[in-house]
Design an enzyme around this catalytic site. Structure first.
Site, PDB file in Angstrom:
ATOM      1  N   GLN A 216       0.904  -1.269  -0.047  1.00 22.96           N
ATOM      2  CA  GLN A 216      -0.195  -0.114   0.287  1.00 22.96           C
ATOM      3  C   GLN A 216       0.804   1.267   0.045  1.00 22.96           C
ATOM      4  OE1 GLN A 216      -3.015   0.033  -0.734  1.00 22.96           O
ATOM      5  NE2 GLN A 216      -4.231  -1.652   0.191  1.00 22.96           N
ATOM      6  N   TYR A 244      -7.040 -12.431  -2.444  1.00 23.13           N
ATOM      7  CA  TYR A 244      -6.255 -11.259  -2.856  1.00 23.13           C
ATOM      8  C   TYR A 244      -5.482 -10.858  -1.783  1.00 23.13           C
ATOM      9  CZ  TYR A 244     -10.337 -11.238  -6.012  1.00 23.13           C
ATOM     10  OH  TYR A 244     -11.159 -11.783  -7.100  1.00 23.13           O
ATOM     11  N   ASN A 249      -0.684  -8.346   4.166  1.00 24.42           N
ATOM     12  CA  ASN A 249      -0.781  -6.868   4.724  1.00 24.42           C
ATOM     13  C   ASN A 249      -2.020  -6.904   5.869  1.00 24.42           C
ATOM     14  OD1 ASN A 249      -0.391  -3.983   4.954  1.00 24.42           O
ATOM     15  ND2 ASN A 249      -2.338  -3.888   3.797  1.00 24.42           N
ATOM     16  N   ASP A 265      -3.473 -15.727  -3.138  1.00 18.15           N
ATOM     17  CA  ASP A 265      -3.028 -14.718  -4.262  1.00 18.15           C
ATOM     18  C   ASP A 265      -2.503 -15.059  -5.437  1.00 18.15           C
ATOM     19  OD1 ASP A 265      -2.785 -11.326  -3.813  1.00 18.15           O
ATOM     20  OD2 ASP A 265      -1.605 -12.183  -5.417  1.00 18.15           O
ATOM     21  N   ASP A 321      -9.527  -7.788  -0.967  1.00 16.47           N
ATOM     22  CA  ASP A 321      -8.969  -6.685  -1.384  1.00 16.47           C
ATOM     23  C   ASP A 321      -8.466  -6.893  -2.810  1.00 16.47           C
ATOM     24  OD1 ASP A 321      -7.572  -4.321  -1.500  1.00 16.47           O
ATOM     25  OD2 ASP A 321      -5.972  -4.886  -0.152  1.00 16.47           O
ATOM     26  N   CYS A 348     -11.059  -0.220  -4.194  1.00 14.63           N
ATOM     27  CA  CYS A 348     -10.295   1.094  -4.516  1.00 14.63           C
ATOM     28  C   CYS A 348     -11.146   1.482  -5.741  1.00 14.63           C
ATOM     29  CB  CYS A 348      -8.928   0.735  -5.242  1.00 14.63           C
ATOM     30  SG  CYS A 348      -8.501  -0.688  -6.470  1.00 14.63           S
TER      31      CYS A 348
END
Length: 391
Positions: A216, A244, A249, A265, A321, A348
């Protein structure tokens, strides 16, 4: 006044960065139509020229500011207005935050038919000098820069105040001065993270070495989002399925609190990093493990019983995510069959989030809460955090 020149009052900001107002010209065929104007601010009274006509809207070019908005402020970057990296440096931060929250609300209402007032947005601790990851391009002379606004031309930069001081110094003052960059190539730069301020960089799309794992760009907001996620996981040993997952994180902080985590992922480098970070703390792969597999392929395998991440038990929480394209309606329907009690979705793109929430709603989930998170101050980009509950 020229037939294509109008006065307009800017009412709001749109996803994409433009200010939006309504043309008021009773003698014109454009009377009452919505107009999008770059580099404007809510409250501005502008003189504009029409540059593009659509069926339901027009795009205007700012000719002059007749009455400036009280929400205006002075940009810090000398390249603002020509560089396409930032769209809102001329707008005060409170207005930026409120506008992002309103953009989220409008998308949910229009696409998902969910009428909700988002919680107060998560503000960035820093509104400049926050960005520890950036993509830049090389221009004709090999110098680094960003695309010009509304163009594929590259604007070479000698300053970028949204970058962290270390990244700005290394990219613009250090790496660039000692490296010859091939023309018209894209490069990714990012700090190592934590207390390590060294800068990694690579050419993107050259088919070479393993790509730099995703991180990020705003560490301050990232930590606030990690705390926000923990707030909605009430069981100390909850079973968390992280789709994902990147380098873990969002889920590694939960694992350190006792949660069982399974992550998936497609990026090899990210999975290696996630497992390495966990092994630095523990060798217990029963509690935590990350696997290289496309997130939706993993969901299909779980539906078929080929993968049992928590043996015979279903996940308590699913973390999402995804990339900008979102999960997709079909993917959300499949994911909902896993019957997790909660789905925590970090997005996002407010449009693809709204589409996916609509699918989840049809599958028996309801929206518990949603809020914007400002990962990218001075731009129109926003993260959104939504919590869905089953039943």
């Amino acid at each position: 006044m020229n037939v294509d020149t109008y006065h307009i009052t800017i009412e709001s900001l749109a996803f994409g960065g433009d200010g939006v107002g309504t043309i008021e010209a009773p003698q014109s065929s454009l009377n009452g139509i919505r107009c999008f104007v770059p580099f404007s601010a809510p409250g501005d009274v502008l003189s504009i020229r029409i540059r593009h006509r659509g069926k339901r809207f027009v795009r205007g070019e700012l000719l002059s500011i007749e009455i400036p908005s009280p929400n205006r402020t002075n940009p810090k970057c000398p390249h603002f207005g020509t560089c396409g990296g930032c769209q809102w440096q001329h707008i005060d931060y409170t207005t930026q935050l409120n506008s992002k929250s309103e953009i989220l609300r409008q998308n949910l209402a229009r696409i998902a038919t969910i009428d909700v007032t988002p919680e107060e947005p998560i503000a960035s601790p820093r509104v400049y000098a926050y960005r520890s990851r950036a993509r830049l391009r090389s221009g004709e002379n090999g110098r680094l820069g960003y695309h010009a606004a509304s163009s594929h031309n590259v604007i070479a930069i000698d300053r970028c105040p949204v970058l962290t001081p270390d990244l700005e110094k290394r990219v613009i003052g250090g790496i660039e001065s000692s490296t010859e960059f091939p023309h018209d190539s894209q490069f990714l730069f990012q700090e190592m993270g934590g207390n390590d301020h060294r800068v990694q960089w690579e050419r993107i799309g050259n088919g070479g070495d393993e790509p730099i794992g995703f991180r990020q760009a705003n560490e301050g907001v990232n930590k606030l989002l990690q705390n926000e996620i923990a707030r909605f996981i009430t069981q100390s040993e909850a079973r968390v399925l992280d789709l994902y997952c990147g380098d873990g994180n969002l889920s590694l902080p939960l694992a350190r609190q006792g949660c069982r985590v399974r992550g998936f992922d497609i990026a090899t480098s990210s999975i290696k990093q996630a497992n390495r970070l966990w092994r630095e703390r523990s060798t217990d792969t029963h509690q935590v493990s990350y696997q290289r597999l496309d997130a939706m392929e993993a969901v299909k395998a779980m539906q078929q019983g080929a993968i049992r991440p928590f043996d015979a038990e279903r996940p308590d929480v699913i973390l999402l995510d995804p990339p900008r394209s979102g999960v997709g309606s079909e993917g959300m329907q499949a994911l909902c069959t896993l019957k997790a009690q909660r789905i925590l979705y970090l997005s996002c793109d407010p449009a693809t989030l709204s589409r996916d929430l609509k699918s989840a709603s049809a599958a028996g989930y309801h929206l518990l809460t949603v809020r914007a998170a400002d990962m990218f101050p001075q731009t129109y980009h926003l993260e959104s955090f939504a919590v869905l509950e089953r039943g």
